[in-house]
Design an enzyme around this catalytic site. Sequence first.
Site, PDB file in Angstrom:
ATOM      1  N   ASP A 138       0.840  -1.210   0.000  1.00 16.61           N
ATOM      2  CA  ASP A 138       0.000   0.000   0.000  1.00 16.61           C
ATOM      3  C   ASP A 138       0.870   1.253   0.000  1.00 16.61           C
ATOM      4  O   ASP A 138       0.347   2.373  -0.019  1.00 16.61           O
ATOM      5  CB  ASP A 138      -1.016  -0.020   1.155  1.00 16.61           C
ATOM      6  CG  ASP A 138      -0.379  -0.065   2.524  1.00 16.61           C
ATOM      7  OD1 ASP A 138       0.862  -0.196   2.604  1.00 16.61           O
ATOM      8  OD2 ASP A 138      -1.117   0.035   3.530  1.00 16.61           O
ATOM      9  N   SER A 139       2.213   1.067  -0.030  1.00 15.66           N
ATOM     10  CA  SER A 139       3.113   2.197  -0.300  1.00 15.66           C
ATOM     11  C   SER A 139       2.759   2.833  -1.639  1.00 15.66           C
ATOM     12  O   SER A 139       3.153   3.966  -1.917  1.00 15.66           O
ATOM     13  CB  SER A 139       4.574   1.717  -0.319  1.00 15.66           C
ATOM     14  OG  SER A 139       4.724   0.603  -1.179  1.00 15.66           O
ATOM     15  N   GLU A 193       9.813  -3.837  10.029  1.00 18.97           N
ATOM     16  CA  GLU A 193      10.163  -2.532   9.443  1.00 18.97           C
ATOM     17  C   GLU A 193      10.733  -1.598  10.507  1.00 18.97           C
ATOM     18  O   GLU A 193      10.118  -1.368  11.557  1.00 18.97           O
ATOM     19  CB  GLU A 193       8.913  -1.910   8.793  1.00 18.97           C
ATOM     20  CG  GLU A 193       9.219  -0.539   8.181  1.00 18.97           C
ATOM     21  CD  GLU A 193       8.146  -0.030   7.231  1.00 18.97           C
ATOM     22  OE1 GLU A 193       7.195  -0.776   6.923  1.00 18.97           O
ATOM     23  OE2 GLU A 193       8.274   1.128   6.799  1.00 18.97           O
ATOM     24  N   GLU A 229      -0.908  -5.350   8.970  1.00 20.14           N
ATOM     25  CA  GLU A 229      -0.020  -4.701   9.936  1.00 20.14           C
ATOM     26  C   GLU A 229      -0.571  -4.866  11.347  1.00 20.14           C
ATOM     27  O   GLU A 229      -1.775  -4.733  11.562  1.00 20.14           O
ATOM     28  CB  GLU A 229       0.087  -3.202   9.624  1.00 20.14           C
ATOM     29  CG  GLU A 229       0.726  -2.914   8.281  1.00 20.14           C
ATOM     30  CD  GLU A 229       0.853  -1.423   7.984  1.00 20.14           C
ATOM     31  OE1 GLU A 229       0.530  -0.593   8.872  1.00 20.14           O
ATOM     32  OE2 GLU A 229       1.257  -1.091   6.863  1.00 20.14           O
ATOM     33  N   ASP A 276      -0.946  -6.190   0.153  1.00 18.22           N
ATOM     34  CA  ASP A 276      -1.304  -5.494   1.395  1.00 18.22           C
ATOM     35  C   ASP A 276      -2.808  -5.347   1.539  1.00 18.22           C
ATOM     36  O   ASP A 276      -3.503  -4.965   0.578  1.00 18.22           O
ATOM     37  CB  ASP A 276      -0.705  -4.078   1.378  1.00 18.22           C
ATOM     38  CG  ASP A 276       0.553  -3.982   2.216  1.00 18.22           C
ATOM     39  OD1 ASP A 276       0.702  -4.755   3.179  1.00 18.22           O
ATOM     40  OD2 ASP A 276       1.393  -3.115   1.896  1.00 18.22           O
ATOM     41  N   LYS A 327      -1.099  -9.311   3.410  1.00 19.29           N
ATOM     42  CA  LYS A 327      -0.277  -8.762   4.499  1.00 19.29           C
ATOM     43  C   LYS A 327      -1.109  -7.827   5.371  1.00 19.29           C
ATOM     44  O   LYS A 327      -1.831  -6.972   4.853  1.00 19.29           O
ATOM     45  CB  LYS A 327       0.948  -8.032   3.941  1.00 19.29           C
ATOM     46  CG  LYS A 327       1.811  -7.404   5.046  1.00 19.29           C
ATOM     47  CD  LYS A 327       3.218  -7.090   4.588  1.00 19.29           C
ATOM     48  CE  LYS A 327       3.372  -5.801   3.834  1.00 19.29           C
ATOM     49  NZ  LYS A 327       2.995  -4.608   4.588  1.00 19.29           N
TER      50      LYS A 327
HETATM   51  O1  KIV Z   1       3.606  -1.083   1.511  1.00 12.23           O
HETATM   52  C1  KIV Z   1       4.790  -1.424   1.457  1.00 12.23           C
HETATM   53  O2  KIV Z   1       5.501  -1.185   0.491  1.00 12.23           O
HETATM   54  C2  KIV Z   1       5.342  -2.134   2.602  1.00 12.23           C
HETATM   55  C3  KIV Z   1       6.841  -2.297   2.665  1.00 12.23           C
HETATM   56  C4  KIV Z   1       7.455  -1.024   3.075  1.00 12.23           C
HETATM   57  C5  KIV Z   1       7.240  -3.419   3.537  1.00 12.23           C
HETATM   58  O3  KIV Z   1       4.633  -2.544   3.462  1.00 12.23           O
END
Ligand code: KIV
Length: 267
Positions: free
Chosen positions: A48-49, A184, A117, A87, A115
């Site tokens: 989600d970056s 992270e 968090e 994510d 994924k």
């Molecule tokens: O969203 C993302 O790119 C991430 C990485 C920084 C691990 O979660």
Amino acid sequence: MADRDAVTSASLLRLKERGEKITCVTSYDASFTCLLEQAGVEVLLVGDSLGMVVQGHDSTLPVRMADMIYHASCVARAGQFALRIVDMPFMSYSSVDRALGNAARLMRAGAHMVKLEGGRGIADSVRALTEHGIPVCAHLGLTPQSVHQLGGYRVQGRDAESAQRLLEDARLLEKSGASVLVLECIPADLARQVSQCLRIPSIGIGAGPDCDGQVLVLYDLLGITPGKRPSFSRNFLEDSDDIPGALRAFVEAVKAGRFPAPQHSFS
Ligand code: KIV
């Protein structure tokens, strides 16, 4: 290329067992997915970056399920070998039922693993997802979806109490069924301790050289992220002739234990 085996959770476990570092890079589209696979990257993270590096937001919070489904589909259409982790965006797993429903949408879009968090607060969701056949990657340390609670993008687990809590969370998430753990921005010593006490592989970003694998945001790796490059990343394009060369250089540096170097780690 056609003779390569697809990467699975089981093959990541084998890499950890034989001490070979795992490579992971974020991917958001079809073209980079092909290049990353050609470079030999084992895990693609549809992170989600993308909310920051693609959409231009100042955090990952505005990213929606529709965005993740769109980018997961773009990556899935081109992907052949790498394991695709997608994510779950902010608030899409705020209850076990929401987690199940939204993870199913990502799996239908082509994710191999989702994924989430968080620590002990997501353990029930991790258990429910894995019981329903959805592999999970957990994410501890600096969890960007909690940036406002954490008071900014800062290194986590620096004092004894928070380090102990993170270690306990890691154990609980593994016990709840997580297959991979992203760490992270935590001190390198703590990341080593976590990685050594888990059977599942850890993949670090700003977490020192002793994680079982390393992940970078693609745009940081290529030095094209707007603004200041995070201190834990490296611009691999600087010493390469072209983008495929930079991606190969990342893979080689991680496999050889040359990345991250001390200047990319926190003590
Ligand atoms: O969203 C993302 O790119 C991430 C990485 C920084 C691990 O979660």
